[in-house]
Design a protein around this motif. Structure first.
Motif, PDB file in Angstrom:
ATOM      1  N   LYS A 286       0.838  -1.206   0.000  1.00  0.00           N
ATOM      2  CA  LYS A 286       0.000   0.000   0.000  1.00  0.00           C
ATOM      3  C   LYS A 286       0.873   1.256   0.000  1.00  0.00           C
ATOM      4  O   LYS A 286       0.657   2.164  -0.802  1.00  0.00           O
ATOM      5  CB  LYS A 286      -0.915  -0.013   1.220  1.00  0.00           C
ATOM      6  CG  LYS A 286      -1.586   1.309   1.510  1.00  0.00           C
ATOM      7  CD  LYS A 286      -2.352   1.263   2.834  1.00  0.00           C
ATOM      8  CE  LYS A 286      -2.699   2.631   3.373  1.00  0.00           C
ATOM      9  NZ  LYS A 286      -1.574   3.443   3.828  1.00  0.00           N
ATOM     10  N   GLU A 287       1.896   1.295   0.854  1.00  0.00           N
ATOM     11  CA  GLU A 287       2.756   2.480   0.921  1.00  0.00           C
ATOM     12  C   GLU A 287       3.479   2.706  -0.409  1.00  0.00           C
ATOM     13  O   GLU A 287       3.583   3.836  -0.879  1.00  0.00           O
ATOM     14  CB  GLU A 287       3.780   2.335   2.042  1.00  0.00           C
ATOM     15  CG  GLU A 287       3.191   2.346   3.446  1.00  0.00           C
ATOM     16  CD  GLU A 287       2.579   3.689   3.842  1.00  0.00           C
ATOM     17  OE1 GLU A 287       2.959   4.732   3.247  1.00  0.00           O
ATOM     18  OE2 GLU A 287       1.709   3.703   4.739  1.00  0.00           O
ATOM     19  N   LEU A 288       3.972   1.624  -1.014  1.00  0.00           N
ATOM     20  CA  LEU A 288       4.725   1.772  -2.267  1.00  0.00           C
ATOM     21  C   LEU A 288       3.807   2.220  -3.400  1.00  0.00           C
ATOM     22  O   LEU A 288       4.174   3.069  -4.216  1.00  0.00           O
ATOM     23  CB  LEU A 288       5.439   0.458  -2.618  1.00  0.00           C
ATOM     24  CG  LEU A 288       6.502   0.002  -1.602  1.00  0.00           C
ATOM     25  CD1 LEU A 288       7.094  -1.338  -2.007  1.00  0.00           C
ATOM     26  CD2 LEU A 288       7.599   1.054  -1.457  1.00  0.00           C
TER      27      LEU A 288
ATOM     28  N   GLU B 100       1.020   3.895  -3.054  1.00  0.00           N
ATOM     29  CA  GLU B 100       0.691   5.309  -2.783  1.00  0.00           C
ATOM     30  C   GLU B 100       1.792   6.225  -3.297  1.00  0.00           C
ATOM     31  O   GLU B 100       1.523   7.269  -3.888  1.00  0.00           O
ATOM     32  CB  GLU B 100       0.502   5.533  -1.276  1.00  0.00           C
ATOM     33  CG  GLU B 100      -0.826   5.008  -0.749  1.00  0.00           C
ATOM     34  CD  GLU B 100      -1.034   5.334   0.732  1.00  0.00           C
ATOM     35  OE1 GLU B 100      -2.116   5.027   1.232  1.00  0.00           O
ATOM     36  OE2 GLU B 100      -0.121   5.897   1.374  1.00  0.00           O
ATOM     37  N   ASN B 101       3.048   5.821  -3.068  1.00  0.00           N
ATOM     38  CA  ASN B 101       4.161   6.641  -3.568  1.00  0.00           C
ATOM     39  C   ASN B 101       4.112   6.753  -5.087  1.00  0.00           C
ATOM     40  O   ASN B 101       4.369   7.817  -5.650  1.00  0.00           O
ATOM     41  CB  ASN B 101       5.502   6.031  -3.147  1.00  0.00           C
ATOM     42  CG  ASN B 101       5.836   6.356  -1.692  1.00  0.00           C
ATOM     43  OD1 ASN B 101       5.227   7.245  -1.101  1.00  0.00           O
ATOM     44  ND2 ASN B 101       6.783   5.631  -1.127  1.00  0.00           N
ATOM     45  N   SER B 102       3.781   5.637  -5.754  1.00  0.00           N
ATOM     46  CA  SER B 102       3.712   5.658  -7.224  1.00  0.00           C
ATOM     47  C   SER B 102       2.596   6.602  -7.681  1.00  0.00           C
ATOM     48  O   SER B 102       2.757   7.354  -8.647  1.00  0.00           O
ATOM     49  CB  SER B 102       3.451   4.257  -7.766  1.00  0.00           C
ATOM     50  OG  SER B 102       4.524   3.409  -7.444  1.00  0.00           O
TER      51      SER B 102
ATOM     52  N   SER C 284       9.158  14.814  -0.098  1.00  0.00           N
ATOM     53  CA  SER C 284       9.043  15.944  -1.025  1.00  0.00           C
ATOM     54  C   SER C 284       7.634  16.521  -0.957  1.00  0.00           C
ATOM     55  O   SER C 284       7.287  17.397  -1.726  1.00  0.00           O
ATOM     56  CB  SER C 284       9.334  15.449  -2.444  1.00  0.00           C
ATOM     57  OG  SER C 284       8.447  14.379  -2.742  1.00  0.00           O
ATOM     58  N   LYS C 285       6.799  16.002  -0.017  1.00  0.00           N
ATOM     59  CA  LYS C 285       5.366  16.297  -0.117  1.00  0.00           C
ATOM     60  C   LYS C 285       4.868  17.367   0.845  1.00  0.00           C
ATOM     61  O   LYS C 285       3.679  17.665   0.869  1.00  0.00           O
ATOM     62  CB  LYS C 285       4.579  14.999   0.065  1.00  0.00           C
ATOM     63  CG  LYS C 285       4.977  13.987  -1.028  1.00  0.00           C
ATOM     64  CD  LYS C 285       4.395  12.619  -0.823  1.00  0.00           C
ATOM     65  CE  LYS C 285       5.084  11.627  -1.770  1.00  0.00           C
ATOM     66  NZ  LYS C 285       4.670  10.252  -1.530  1.00  0.00           N
ATOM     67  N   LEU C 286       5.741  17.921   1.649  1.00  0.00           N
ATOM     68  CA  LEU C 286       5.315  19.006   2.541  1.00  0.00           C
ATOM     69  C   LEU C 286       6.199  20.233   2.293  1.00  0.00           C
ATOM     70  O   LEU C 286       6.919  20.686   3.189  1.00  0.00           O
ATOM     71  CB  LEU C 286       5.430  18.581   4.013  1.00  0.00           C
ATOM     72  CG  LEU C 286       4.413  17.605   4.573  1.00  0.00           C
ATOM     73  CD1 LEU C 286       4.717  17.305   6.045  1.00  0.00           C
ATOM     74  CD2 LEU C 286       2.995  18.133   4.435  1.00  0.00           C
TER      75      LEU C 286
ATOM     76  N   LEU D  78      -1.103  11.401  -0.961  1.00  0.00           N
ATOM     77  CA  LEU D  78      -1.392  10.258  -0.091  1.00  0.00           C
ATOM     78  C   LEU D  78      -0.340  10.150   1.009  1.00  0.00           C
ATOM     79  O   LEU D  78      -0.628   9.813   2.140  1.00  0.00           O
ATOM     80  CB  LEU D  78      -1.458   8.978  -0.929  1.00  0.00           C
ATOM     81  CG  LEU D  78      -2.646   8.928  -1.900  1.00  0.00           C
ATOM     82  CD1 LEU D  78      -2.485   7.786  -2.892  1.00  0.00           C
ATOM     83  CD2 LEU D  78      -3.951   8.785  -1.140  1.00  0.00           C
ATOM     84  N   GLY D  79       0.929  10.434   0.653  1.00  0.00           N
ATOM     85  CA  GLY D  79       1.999  10.405   1.657  1.00  0.00           C
ATOM     86  C   GLY D  79       2.262  11.792   2.201  1.00  0.00           C
ATOM     87  O   GLY D  79       1.833  12.788   1.622  1.00  0.00           O
ATOM     88  N   PHE D  80       2.926  11.869   3.332  1.00  0.00           N
ATOM     89  CA  PHE D  80       3.367  13.151   3.884  1.00  0.00           C
ATOM     90  C   PHE D  80       4.284  12.953   5.086  1.00  0.00           C
ATOM     91  O   PHE D  80       4.949  13.853   5.534  1.00  0.00           O
ATOM     92  CB  PHE D  80       2.187  14.044   4.282  1.00  0.00           C
ATOM     93  CG  PHE D  80       1.276  13.418   5.319  1.00  0.00           C
ATOM     94  CD1 PHE D  80       1.498  13.620   6.671  1.00  0.00           C
ATOM     95  CD2 PHE D  80       0.202  12.621   4.918  1.00  0.00           C
ATOM     96  CE1 PHE D  80       0.671  13.034   7.611  1.00  0.00           C
ATOM     97  CE2 PHE D  80      -0.627  12.034   5.869  1.00  0.00           C
ATOM     98  CZ  PHE D  80      -0.394  12.237   7.227  1.00  0.00           C
TER      99      PHE D  80
ATOM    100  N   GLU E 248       7.974   8.358   6.139  1.00  0.00           N
ATOM    101  CA  GLU E 248       8.328   7.245   7.022  1.00  0.00           C
ATOM    102  C   GLU E 248       8.380   5.905   6.320  1.00  0.00           C
ATOM    103  O   GLU E 248       9.015   4.976   6.827  1.00  0.00           O
ATOM    104  CB  GLU E 248       7.259   7.117   8.126  1.00  0.00           C
ATOM    105  CG  GLU E 248       7.591   7.852   9.372  1.00  0.00           C
ATOM    106  CD  GLU E 248       6.544   7.604  10.441  1.00  0.00           C
ATOM    107  OE1 GLU E 248       6.932   7.601  11.601  1.00  0.00           O
ATOM    108  OE2 GLU E 248       5.351   7.416  10.115  1.00  0.00           O
ATOM    109  N   ALA E 249       7.652   5.764   5.192  1.00  0.00           N
ATOM    110  CA  ALA E 249       7.431   4.433   4.643  1.00  0.00           C
ATOM    111  C   ALA E 249       8.731   3.774   4.179  1.00  0.00           C
ATOM    112  O   ALA E 249       9.046   2.650   4.581  1.00  0.00           O
ATOM    113  CB  ALA E 249       6.427   4.502   3.494  1.00  0.00           C
ATOM    114  N   LEU E 250       9.485   4.476   3.327  1.00  0.00           N
ATOM    115  CA  LEU E 250      10.677   3.832   2.761  1.00  0.00           C
ATOM    116  C   LEU E 250      11.692   3.459   3.843  1.00  0.00           C
ATOM    117  O   LEU E 250      12.168   2.314   3.869  1.00  0.00           O
ATOM    118  CB  LEU E 250      11.293   4.728   1.676  1.00  0.00           C
ATOM    119  CG  LEU E 250      10.429   4.882   0.416  1.00  0.00           C
ATOM    120  CD1 LEU E 250      11.099   5.798  -0.603  1.00  0.00           C
ATOM    121  CD2 LEU E 250      10.153   3.514  -0.209  1.00  0.00           C
TER     122      LEU E 250
HETATM  123 MG    MG Z   1       4.877   7.381   0.986  1.00  0.00          MG
END
Ligand code: MG
Ligand code: ADP
Length: 607
Positions: free
Chosen positions: A28-30, A32-34, A78-80, A91-93, A96-98
């Motif tokens: 799910k995290e990966l 979302e990043n895509s 890169s999202k904030l 979706l991310g912010f 932490e995921a990677l």
């Molecule tokens: Mg992410």
């Protein structure tokens, strides 16, 4: 005791405990990043339920060598760009995921920014990161994760079978895919494709419906109602299934807030509220609802897994859902889902090795007239069983057919979706002819629903129509029962039934609800007295309307087991067509089945 700052690998593993619960959460995290990287195509590979290998490839923006190296650091994102947590559109912010995934597995990331000389690759093993090296990749990003949780054996122990983990992963991907019909998805293991969703075409709404249909199955698109409503800047859209298209669990209910799949008790509660009148407690509708809300009216920073959100004004969102869904269901009128006729046709397909059925099932059906299954199945088998004279005689008496004939016969007209009544069978089923098919109505179930809707409407508007009795009827019963009825006299009058106490142990009935037609007054009053003994005393009869109206309908003139003439049958059909929700009874079962001629012809091998 010595206090010390934990090394970053340990910190990341602690975070991984929350962010990466199982392979599905890593996927799910990966994915979302895509999606955040603007991908138009995402390919996922899962082996052993994701435990030994999983990968996600996209054609998104890609990362440079420096980006790759930074992306796996904790809290690097890169999202904030403005540190603005009130306005999250990706979706991310959390950044932490990677690092979390990389700290508990062996991960490689290969990526190429458009128009750059080459691709770069970086690898992490248990959180130890390598230097980026040049690699081969035509575009986008591919992330491969091997041996997930090898570094945290405790977590590894809690994984379920590969099959279960695989199902979780597919579910997570499907949820994201529903909200992004413009992205093509494939999911496979090495040997086979498990999910293939082409980029949906057309305008956004039809693309989304195509995508929902592909994922939900169950002929969802053909049996769904569109939702489109707005209140104070909050927009609700999506599709909801007709009540007759229901399931034993809520697995096919999907909710999205600003493109993010969420599981929210408040929202699911609102859905239940909207369907309450049409489904038994244990049945669940199919639906996908999308809420678009200004990002500053929403808090997405609730949990590391980001599947929960908080609304600034939760009541507003709930109200919007309930009213929009109720409205759409009311607009659906008498429609019942096509799955009902599919099921009926399925039941009618010829069977082999059938046993004769009259003794058992006709008698049974007559005693249980409201039963949901008509026994088409049995009927079909009957026609294949050679008939002896005995059974022919039996058939004559068992099949009480009331033909519509003489002056009652009407022309079929396309204006009437439920057709024109042609016959009544078993004093229970109305058979009607439409332009292109046959409709079979369960007269009792339909009438019960009509009475309920009529009472609801009467209560909201100018009251329920009553008809006075020429001669008031006295009903005798035991004293307690008579008292119970008399105590509710005011409420019953509102429901169209005017009664008074009549000495001890008797009730006199002066007026009855017009909707019921000619009515078995003795039976009705006695049943109502029994009902009241069981009814919740704290609730008004209005609050228990489905139940009370059901009891009333049971004693009305259209109940099962009563012969109707052609006019009465047609009146019932016309009434159904103009009454909201008349396609299902109070428990979500259909009130009629429609069979298209084309399908019937197929049954006989004529097509
Ligand atoms: Mg992410
Ligand atoms: P977040 O998504 O919260 O920012 P992640 O740890 O998931 O945190 O990712 C860190 C950063 O790595 C992202 O902000 C993004 O810039 C970059 N990134 C991750 N995956 C991709 C990808 N598939 N394509 C392009 N950039 C990516």
């Amino acid at each position: 005791m010595t206090i010390r700052l934990l090394p970053s690998t340990t910190v990341n593993r602690i975070a991984a405990g929350e962010v990466v619960e199982r392979p599905a959460s890593a996927i799910k995290e990966l994915v979302e990043n895509s999606i955040d990287a603007g991908a138009k195509r995402i390919d996922v590979i899962i082996r052993d339920g994701g435990r030994t290998f999983l990968s996600v490839s996209d054609d998104g923006s890609g990362m440079s060598a420096e980006d790759l190296s930074l992306a796996v650091e904790r809290h690097a994102t890169s999202k904030l760009p403005n540190d603005d947590l009130e306005n999250i559109r990706t979706l991310g912010f959390r950044g932490e995921a990677l690092p979390s995934i990389g700290s508990v597995s062996r991960m490689t990331m290969t990526s190429r920014v458009q128009d750059s000389e080459s691709a770069w690759m970086i690898s992490l093993e248990g959180g130890e990161k390598s230097e980026p090296i040049p690699a081969a990749l035509s575009h986008g990003t591919t992330i491969e994760v091997r041996d997930l949780f090898y570094a945290t054996p405790a977590r590894l122990k809690f994984l379920k079978s590969p099959k279960t983990e695989n199902a979780h992963a597919l579910d997570a991907i499907k949820r994201l895919a529903m909200a992004h019909p413009d992205i093509a998805f494939t999911v496979g293991d090495t040997a086979r494709t498990m999910l293939k969703l082409p980029q949906a075409q057309g305008d956004f709404l039809s693309a989304r419906l195509d995508r929902l249909d592909a994922i939900m199955g169950n002929a969802f698109a053909a049996n769904a109602l569109p939702i489109d409503a707005e209140r104070e800047g909050i927009h609700l859209s999506g599709h909801i299934g007709l009540p007759t298209l229901n399931r034993g669990n809520a697995a096919l209910q999907f909710l999205f807030v600003n493109g993010r799949p969420v599981k929210d008790k408040l929202l699911f509660g609102a859905v239940r509220g909207a369907y309450r009148d049409f489904l038994a407690h244990s049945r669940h509708p199919l639906l996908a609802l999308f809420i678009d809300i200004p990002s500053d009216s929403l808090d997405v920073n609730v949990h590391p897994a980001k599947t929960e959100v908080r609304f600034k004004d939760a009541g507003l969102v709930r109200g919007l859902i309930v009213s929009a869904l109720r409205h759409a269901l009311a607009e659906a009128g008498h429609r019942a889902s096509t799955t009902v006729s599919d099921q009926a046709l399925g039941a009618m397909r010829p069977h082999t090795g059938a046993t004769p059925m009259y003794q058992a099932s006709y008698g049974g059906n007559q005693n249980r007239p409201g039963a949901p299954s008509f026994g088409l199945h049995e009927a079909a088998r009957a026609f294949q069983t050679p008939l002896g004279t005995d059974s022919l005689n039996h058939l004559d008496t068992a099949l009480s057919v009331q033909h519509v004939s003489g002056k009652n016969i009407q022309e079929v007209s396309g204006d009437w979706p439920l057709g024109v009544a042609r016959a009544q069978l078993h004093e229970t089923y109305i058979v009607a002819q439409t332009d292109d098919g046959i409709v079979i109505v369960d007269q009792h179930a339909a009438h019960e629903r009509l009475v309920y809707e009529d009472m609801k409407k009467g209560l909201e508007e100018d009251g329920i129509k009553r008809q006075g009795l020429l001669i008031p009827e006295v009903v005798e019963m035991d004293e307690a029962a008579a008292d119970r009825i008399a105590a509710r006299a005011d409420e019953l009058a509102e429901l169209g039934l005017v009664i008074e106490a009549f000495g001890t142990g008797a009730i006199v009935v002066r007026e009855t609800p017009a909707m019921l037609g000619e009515i078995d007054i003795q039976g009705l009053i006695k049943d109502l007295a029994d009902d009241l003994a069981e009814c919740d005393e704290a609730l008004s009869l209005k609050e228990q309307l489905a139940h009370v109206s059901g009891t009333m309908a049971c004693h009305g003139s259209v109940r099962a087991g009563r012969r109707l003439n052609g006019d009465e049958m047609n009146a019932l059909l016309r009434q159904m067509e103009i009454t909201p929700h008349s396609g299902q009874c109070n428990h979500g079962r259909p009130t009629y089945v429609e069979l298209k001629l084309a399908d019937i012809e197929k049954l006989f091998g004529r097509r």
